[in-house]
Write a protein that holds these residues in place. Structure first.
Motif, short mmCIF file in Angstrom:
data_model
loop_
_atom_site.label_atom_id
_atom_site.label_comp_id
_atom_site.label_asym_id
_atom_site.label_seq_id
_atom_site.Cartn_x
_atom_site.Cartn_y
_atom_site.Cartn_z
N ASN A 151 0.81 -1.20 0.00
CA ASN A 151 0.00 0.00 0.00
C ASN A 151 0.85 1.27 0.00
O ASN A 151 2.04 1.22 0.29
N VAL B 162 8.36 -6.38 4.11
CA VAL B 162 7.46 -5.24 3.93
C VAL B 162 6.95 -4.82 5.30
O VAL B 162 6.56 -5.66 6.10
N ILE B 163 6.98 -3.54 5.54
CA ILE B 163 6.55 -3.03 6.84
C ILE B 163 5.47 -1.97 6.63
O ILE B 163 5.66 -1.05 5.83
N ARG B 164 4.41 -2.14 7.33
CA ARG B 164 3.34 -1.12 7.25
C ARG B 164 3.08 -0.59 8.65
O ARG B 164 2.83 -1.36 9.59
N GLN B 165 3.17 0.70 8.79
CA GLN B 165 2.95 1.31 10.10
C GLN B 165 1.65 2.09 10.10
O GLN B 165 1.34 2.79 9.14
N TYR B 166 0.92 1.98 11.18
CA TYR B 166 -0.27 2.82 11.36
C TYR B 166 0.04 3.84 12.43
O TYR B 166 0.08 3.53 13.61
#
Lengths: 243, 243
Positions: free
Chosen positions: B164, B234-238
């Motif tokens: 994303n 893959v790293i996704r941070q909120y």
DNA sequence: ACTATACACGAACAAGTGTTCTGTGTCAAG
DNA sequence: CTTGACACAGAACACTTGTTCGTGTATAGT
């Protein structure tokens, strides 16, 4: 009997506890409004009122007109808390030699068809399972790191949340959410767990998939939905790169 | 004084010194204006400027929009001042931290419409940019960590790879790939970068989207495709978790 | 000479935050 | 019953503090 002098009320105690925990965690003290939220007091004036009492009794000190300038002078000891704190401290010390890295316990798997294994609010679960180690710099600095837990995603059922089989999601337990937050919710009528962006609208709740090409779910009745936690991070590893 | 690279300038050093002293003394961090006064800088913006540099280099951390929220991460050693306790602490922290955590340089953004900024095999590019810190335990044990680099994904064009906008992908440069590996490839005929699973079939290459509901792309001519690297993570941070 | 970059100032702005004031309700002592 | 101390809410206010933007200067590289 007109006594008020000596004993600290429950409020005082909660403030002191919150203060010490917050400072321990973030390195600076909370604002008056943050304290209010934490101890469930609605007005800043009342917090100020208590703070003045605590200052008068030398439990804290603060600087007039300076933000976040509270210092704890006398650590308060609630026997139970002190113990659990020591344990978690120890756990933390063991797993993370330095402050810069933290170990988040891997609690299990998250599957669409079953509720997620949220840790009991009694955390301090620290234990045998493996942990996911993450640099603190990757987390929001305010994150309460000892509440966090990780789950491994099982199955492809969450691709609409851009989450794949095998991904690891880091979350923080929560019963409520603010608009725009990514939450894990259990839907009673569908009997499933799902990850969605949370939006409260007039009389309903909109659950928006992360994948912009997909349509939202609307939940009219708040009781049909249970928020299990907020998603803090998603990690996907490609192990097969060793060949 | 024309200098920019790695070394901290005198200003940086003075800020760090002031910071540690102030915090030591008062228990909370100084405001930007107080720092400015202390190091003889007239404008708040310039202090902010230095503070950002220090944060990028992981000397401090601070919270956006929160007063007096600076934390010192790495005590600096001013030859004169060096508190003996801090030295040993720091020494220990460095040695343990160094091998449990690694910092992967963030090289830029990855956009579908342009080739990715692969670092020249001349690695020694070392920083000036910010880095992504990752626990070594999250990486394959044999990974050559000094080849790794990170890119921030821009745009929604890679949702078919379950990636994303805003995600961070960690990759290792490569010109070839083995079956089943997730690679970043540049497609000549489409003029775009994409992330796909790589499979070499008889006389063609199959690029399989991570999203199992989507169809693969077939490339008949090997020359129409250039592998830029293998995706490691893959790293996704909120970030939005403001409580 | 031209451009890019690092360094610097200052002012205006907006958000964060402590303080103060007004009002309400409770409860025990007089 | 009345009074007054106490606990509390809410809002308005004012000060503190971080952020942004426009401008300027010097230096290095082209």
């Amino acid at each position: 009997m007109a006594r008020k002098k000596e004993g600290l009320s429950e409020r005082h105690r909660k403030i002191m506890e919150y203060l010490t925990e917050f400072i321990e965690e973030y390195g600076y003290s909370p604002s008056i409004r943050e304290i209010g939220d934490a101890i469930d007091v609605k007005s800043t004036s009342l917090v100020d009122y208590y703070l003045n009492q605590l200052e008068e009794r030398k439990y804290i000190s603060r600087e007039g007109r300076i933000s976040r300038s509270i210092r704890v002078l006398q650590p308060i000891r609630s026997a139970t808390k002190a113990l659990s704190k020591q344990i978690s401290d120890a756990a933390q010390a063991v797993t993370t030699a330095v402050d810069s890295i933290i170990s988040i316990p891997l609690r299990g798997r998250i599957v669409a068809s079953t509720p997620i294994p949220v840790p009991p609010s009694d955390f301090n679960y620290f234990d045998s399972e493996s942990g996911v180690e993450i640099a603190r710099s990757l987390l929001p600095a305010r994150e309460k790191i000892n509440e966090l837990f990780a789950l491994e995603v099982q199955g492809d059922s969450m691709i609409d949340a851009m989450v794949n089989d095998g991904d690891i999601i880091v979350m923080r337990p929560a019963q409520q959410a603010s608009n725009g937050e990514m939450v894990a919710v259990w839907l009673d009528d569908k009997d499933e767990t799902t990850l969605k962006y949370f939006y409260k609208e007039n009389n309903r709740i909109r659950l928006q998939p992360a994948n912009p090409t997909m349509d939202p779910i609307y939940v009219e009745n708040t009781n049909d939905l249970r928020i299990m936690g907020k998603v803090v991070m998603v990690i996907r590893q490609y192990k097969n790169t060793v060949h």
